[in-house]
Enzyme design. Structure first.
Site, short mmCIF file in Angstrom:
data_model
loop_
_atom_site.label_atom_id
_atom_site.label_comp_id
_atom_site.label_asym_id
_atom_site.label_seq_id
_atom_site.Cartn_x
_atom_site.Cartn_y
_atom_site.Cartn_z
N ARG A 12 0.84 -1.21 0.00
CA ARG A 12 0.00 0.00 0.00
C ARG A 12 0.87 1.25 0.00
NH1 ARG A 12 -3.55 -3.40 3.29
NH2 ARG A 12 -2.53 -2.84 5.24
N ASP A 40 -15.68 -4.56 -5.12
CA ASP A 40 -15.66 -5.81 -4.36
C ASP A 40 -17.02 -6.49 -4.52
OD1 ASP A 40 -13.63 -6.98 -2.08
OD2 ASP A 40 -15.68 -7.63 -1.73
N SER A 41 -17.06 -7.80 -4.31
CA SER A 41 -18.32 -8.54 -4.43
C SER A 41 -19.12 -8.56 -3.14
CB SER A 41 -18.04 -9.98 -4.87
OG SER A 41 -17.22 -10.64 -3.91
N ASP A 85 -5.90 -7.91 -6.54
CA ASP A 85 -5.48 -8.61 -5.32
C ASP A 85 -6.57 -9.61 -4.91
OD1 ASP A 85 -4.15 -9.35 -2.99
OD2 ASP A 85 -5.02 -7.70 -1.83
N CYS A 95 -1.94 -14.64 -3.41
CA CYS A 95 -1.67 -15.08 -2.03
C CYS A 95 -1.84 -16.59 -1.92
CB CYS A 95 -2.57 -14.35 -1.03
SG CYS A 95 -4.34 -14.65 -1.25
N PHE A 138 -11.08 -6.33 -5.97
CA PHE A 138 -11.05 -7.13 -4.73
C PHE A 138 -10.64 -6.22 -3.57
CE2 PHE A 138 -9.82 -9.87 -8.30
CZ PHE A 138 -10.78 -10.86 -8.24
N ALA A 158 -15.13 -9.14 -9.97
CA ALA A 158 -14.01 -8.55 -10.69
C ALA A 158 -13.77 -9.25 -12.03
CB ALA A 158 -12.75 -8.59 -9.83
#
Length: 402
Positions: free
Chosen positions: A220, A258-259, A305, A345, A236, A288
Site C-alpha cells: 500500500r 468488491d463482491s 489482489d 496469495c 477485490f 471482478a
C-alpha cells in the site's frame, strides 16, 4: 472429529523416520509428512508432543504430532527442551519484541505471530490496537491454547484476546470451529487502527482473514508513491485500504470494487474516516472477473489482489487459468504507460509460475510489459529460511510500455 488424548500435553511419542528421510529435518524444515514415517511409538490416535528419530534411532527434533493430518508433525525445536507453557511464553516474547522494535511507532495493527516464520507452526496472532486475534490451525497447537493465551495476556497493553479458528485448514486437522473471547474484554463491533497516518475500521468478528489485510501494508505504501495524477481501479478491494492510500498519494479518481456489500460498507466508512468521502470515484459491488471483461473504461493504475485461488496443489491448474484471465483483462484496460499491481496469495503457486502466468497474459493481451518491482509480505510476516513455503504473498508491479 479429532479428540486429544488425556495425556497429550505431557505425552512424548517417538516417531521413527524411514531411511534417507531425515535430511529435511536436519536442514530445519518444520513439516514431516506421513510418507516419511516408518513407525510411531505411542497411542495410534494420539495428538501431542513427539520426538523425531532417524532410522538408526538418533534423536533429531521435537514437535507436535497429529495422526489425522497429512502433515503428521510440525516441528518446534531441534533441542531437547520441554514443550510447555514456559516454552511458548519465550517464543511469544521473541515474536512480540520484533514487532515492538520495528512496527509499533508506525501502526497499531500488525501480525504478532506468523506460524512457521516465528517457529510456531499452526499459530497466527494478529494485533489490532489493544485486541489480539488468535487462530489455532493445528490440533497440536490447540492443545496448548490455555498456555498461549495466558502468555499473550501478559504482554503490553492487551485489552482482550479473541479467537477465530475456523475454515478449511482447521477442518483438515480434525478441529471443530472455535470463535469467541479467550481472555479479557469482548471486542467492539469495530476497532479503529492507525497505519502510516491513516485510520481504518476493522471488524475482527466477521471480516476476512482476521479483519484486515495486514500483509499488504508495504505494498500500500508503494502504491501511494506511484498514484499521483492517476485514475485507479482497485479490484477485490475488501475494506478499501488500497483506495485510501491511492487518494493519499494524489490519485485523481479511484474505483473501489468488491463482491461483498459488507466489505464495501466498511470501505465507505474508511474513506470517510480519512477525509475522502467526496473524493472522485465510485464504490461498486460486482465480480471482478466479469467487470474486467465487460467494461470499456481504461485506467492508469489497476490493483488486482484476489483471494487465494489455489487452496491445495490440485487447484493449481484452475488457479493459473483464473490468474491469467484477471491479468489479461486488467492489461487490456491499462492506458499506455499504465501500471498494474498484481498479486497472488496462493501458497501453492510459486513466484516463477505466477510470473509465467502474467507473461502469458501479456502476450495474449498484446501488451509489452516491464517489471519495475517485485512485491511481497512485510516484516511482521517473516519467512523461515528453512520453510520457503511461508512466502505465500507474491506480487509484481508492471508497466505497460506500449
Amino acid at each position: 472429529m479429532l479428540r486429544p488424548c488425556g495425556l497429550a500435553t505431557n505425552l512424548v511419542l517417538r516417531i521413527y523416520l524411514k531411511s534417507g528421510r531425515e535430511r529435511p529435518v536436519l536442514h530445519g524444515h518444520p513439516w514431516i509428512f506421513s510418507g516419511a514415517i516408518e513407525n510411531v511409538e505411542g497411542p495410534p490416535d494420539a495428538v501431542g508432543v513427539a520426538d523425531i528419530l532417524d532410522a538408526k534411532k538418533n534423536w533429531l527434533a521435537r514437535g507436535l504430532y497429529n495422526q489425522k493430518s497429512q502433515i503428521r508433525v510440525r516441528l518446534l525445536t531441534w533441542h531437547k527442551e520441554t514443550i510447555d507453557g514456559d516454552f511458548f511464553a519465550r517464543r511469544l516474547r521473541q515474536a512480540f519484541a520484533l514487532r515492538q522494535r520495528h512496527l509499533s511507532a508506525s501502526t497499531s495493527g500488525y501480525r504478532m505471530v506468523n506460524g512457521e516464520g516465528d517457529f510456531l507452526p499452526g499459530l497466527i496472532v494478529d494485533r489490532y490496537s489493544g485486541f489480539l486475534v488468535c487462530q489455532f490451525f493445528t490440533a497440536g497447537m490447540a492443545l496448548f491454547k490455555d498456555d498461549i493465551v495466558e502468555a499473550l495476556a501478559l504482554l503490553d497493553s492487551i485489552t482482550g484476546i479473541f479467537e477465530r479458528s475456523e475454515g478449511r485448514v482447521s477442518g483438515e486437522e480434525g478441529l471443530e470451529p472455535s470463535v469467541g473471547v479467550l481472555s479479557g474484554e469482548a471486542p467492539p463491533e469495530k476497532i479503529t487502527i492507525e497505519e502510516d497516518g491513516y485510520k481504518f475500521l476493522v471488524d475482527i468478528r466477521r471480516g476476512q482473514k482476521t479483519g484486515f489485510f495486514l500483509d499488504q501494508r508495504d505494498n500500500r505504501v508503494f502504491l501511494s508513491t506511484v498514484a499521483r495524477d492517476r485514475a485507479v481501479l482497485n479490484c477485490f478491494s475488501f475494506s478499501g485500504a488500497f483506495s485510501i492510500y491511492a487518494f493519499g498519494g494524489g490519485a485523481t479518481k479511484v474505483v473501489t470494487l468488491d463482491s461483498s456489500m459488507a466489505a464495501l460498507e466498511l470501505a465507505e466508512q474508511n474513506l470517510g474516516l480519512n477525509g475522502f468521502a467526496d473524493a472522485p470515484g465510485e464504490i461498486l459491488k460486482g465480480d471482478a472477473f466479469a467487470y474486467l471483461k465487460e467494461i470499456d473504461e481504461k485506467f492508469d493504475l489497476i490493483v488486482v489482489d484476489p483471494p487465494s485461488l489455489a487452496h491445495k496443489r490440485t487447484d493449481l491448474d484452475a488457479a493459473t487459468g483464473g490468474y491469467k484471465f484477471l491479468n489479461l483483462h486488467a492489461l487490456k484496460h491499462l492506458n499506455p504507460g499504465g501500471m498494474l499491481l498484481t498479486f497472488s496469495c496462493s501458497q501453492h503457486l510459486p513466484i516463477d509460475l505466477f510470473q509465467k502466468v502474467v507473461f502469458g497474459a501479456a502476450v495474449d493481451a498484446r501488451r509489452k510489459v516491464t517489471v519495475i518491482k517485485r512485491l511481497s509480505q512485510p516484516i511482521d510476516h517473516p519467512v523461515s529460511l528453512h520453510h520457503p513455503e511461508g512466502e505465500y504473498l507474491k506480487g509484481l508491479a508492471l508497466i505497460a510500455v506500449d
